[in-house]
Design a protein around this motif. Structure first.
Motif, short mmCIF file in Angstrom:
data_model
loop_
_atom_site.label_atom_id
_atom_site.label_comp_id
_atom_site.label_asym_id
_atom_site.label_seq_id
_atom_site.Cartn_x
_atom_site.Cartn_y
_atom_site.Cartn_z
N MET A 296 8.16 -4.08 16.09
CA MET A 296 8.93 -2.94 15.60
C MET A 296 8.54 -2.65 14.15
O MET A 296 8.57 -3.53 13.32
N MET A 297 8.16 -1.40 13.89
CA MET A 297 7.78 -1.01 12.54
C MET A 297 9.03 -0.75 11.70
O MET A 297 9.99 -0.17 12.18
N ARG A 298 8.98 -1.21 10.47
CA ARG A 298 10.09 -0.94 9.55
C ARG A 298 9.94 0.45 8.96
O ARG A 298 8.85 0.89 8.63
N ARG A 299 11.07 1.12 8.84
CA ARG A 299 11.06 2.45 8.22
C ARG A 299 10.90 2.31 6.71
O ARG A 299 11.39 1.37 6.11
N HIS A 300 10.23 3.25 6.14
CA HIS A 300 10.01 3.27 4.70
C HIS A 300 11.14 4.04 4.03
O HIS A 300 10.96 5.14 3.52
N ASP A 301 12.33 3.44 4.07
CA ASP A 301 13.54 4.01 3.49
C ASP A 301 13.79 3.42 2.10
O ASP A 301 13.33 2.33 1.80
N PRO A 302 14.56 4.14 1.27
CA PRO A 302 14.84 3.61 -0.07
C PRO A 302 15.84 2.47 -0.05
O PRO A 302 16.81 2.50 0.70
N HIS A 303 15.57 1.48 -0.87
CA HIS A 303 16.51 0.38 -1.10
C HIS A 303 17.23 0.70 -2.40
O HIS A 303 16.65 0.64 -3.48
N ARG A 304 18.48 1.09 -2.25
CA ARG A 304 19.28 1.45 -3.43
C ARG A 304 20.00 0.23 -3.96
O ARG A 304 20.33 -0.65 -3.20
N PRO A 305 20.23 0.13 -5.23
CA PRO A 305 20.03 1.12 -6.29
C PRO A 305 18.68 1.02 -6.99
O PRO A 305 18.44 1.70 -7.97
N LEU A 306 17.78 0.19 -6.47
CA LEU A 306 16.49 0.01 -7.13
C LEU A 306 15.49 1.12 -6.84
O LEU A 306 14.53 1.31 -7.57
N TRP A 307 15.68 1.82 -5.75
CA TRP A 307 14.81 2.90 -5.30
C TRP A 307 13.38 2.41 -5.07
O TRP A 307 12.41 3.03 -5.48
N LEU A 308 13.33 1.27 -4.40
CA LEU A 308 12.06 0.74 -3.92
C LEU A 308 12.06 0.86 -2.41
O LEU A 308 13.11 0.87 -1.77
N CYS A 309 10.88 0.94 -1.83
CA CYS A 309 10.76 1.07 -0.38
C CYS A 309 11.15 -0.23 0.30
O CYS A 309 10.70 -1.30 -0.10
N ARG A 310 11.99 -0.13 1.31
CA ARG A 310 12.43 -1.32 2.06
C ARG A 310 11.28 -1.98 2.81
O ARG A 310 11.30 -3.18 3.04
N ALA A 311 10.28 -1.22 3.20
CA ALA A 311 9.19 -1.76 4.02
C ALA A 311 8.06 -2.34 3.17
O ALA A 311 7.58 -3.43 3.45
N CYS A 312 7.63 -1.61 2.14
CA CYS A 312 6.44 -2.05 1.39
C CYS A 312 6.73 -2.47 -0.04
O CYS A 312 5.86 -3.02 -0.70
N GLY A 313 7.93 -2.17 -0.55
CA GLY A 313 8.30 -2.58 -1.90
C GLY A 313 7.82 -1.67 -3.01
O GLY A 313 8.11 -1.91 -4.17
N GLY A 314 7.11 -0.60 -2.67
CA GLY A 314 6.65 0.34 -3.68
C GLY A 314 7.74 1.29 -4.10
O GLY A 314 8.80 1.36 -3.48
N PRO A 315 7.52 2.04 -5.18
CA PRO A 315 8.50 3.04 -5.60
C PRO A 315 8.71 4.06 -4.48
O PRO A 315 7.74 4.55 -3.91
N TRP A 316 9.97 4.31 -4.15
CA TRP A 316 10.28 5.28 -3.10
C TRP A 316 10.35 6.67 -3.68
O TRP A 316 10.91 6.84 -4.76
N PRO A 317 9.82 7.67 -3.04
CA PRO A 317 9.14 7.66 -1.75
C PRO A 317 7.69 7.19 -1.88
O PRO A 317 6.90 7.76 -2.62
N CYS A 318 7.38 6.13 -1.15
CA CYS A 318 6.02 5.59 -1.12
C CYS A 318 5.12 6.53 -0.31
O CYS A 318 5.60 7.51 0.26
N GLY A 319 3.86 6.23 -0.24
CA GLY A 319 2.92 7.08 0.49
C GLY A 319 3.29 7.28 1.95
O GLY A 319 3.24 8.39 2.47
N THR A 320 3.70 6.20 2.60
CA THR A 320 4.08 6.30 4.01
C THR A 320 5.35 7.12 4.17
O THR A 320 5.46 7.94 5.08
#
Length: 82
Positions: A1-25
């Motif tokens: 199952m692929m993880r969605r690239h949603d924001p992790h609040r309040p840090l606003w990092l991507c839940r899947a890849c850890g990059g700044p949200w919105p990440c490329g994906t």
């Protein structure tokens, strides 16, 4: 199952890849989900507003600059002229 690239609040990092949200994906997914670019920009503007509040609350002295957040959330989604 692929993880969605949603924001992790309040840090606003991507839940899947850890990059700044919105990440490329996340950006590609959002472009696919929103056929109407205006609707996408309205959604992203709301997310930007929330991110500004969250990031400022976390660390008011080191919160990202408004121009950087604008580019991160909306700059890529706004069609360029010229």
């Amino acid at each position: 199952m692929m993880r969605r690239h949603d924001p992790h609040r309040p840090l606003w990092l991507c839940r899947a890849c850890g990059g700044p949200w919105p990440c490329g994906t996340a950006r590609l997914t959002l472009l696919d989900e929103y056929a109407d670019r205006v609707a996408l920009c309205i959604y992203l503007a709301g997310m930007l507003y929330t991110a500004v509040e969250d990031l400022h609350r976390l660390d008011p002295r080191n919160a990202p600059k408004p121009a950087a957040l604008h580019e991160r959330f909306l700059g890529w989604a706004t069609p360029r002229r010229g």
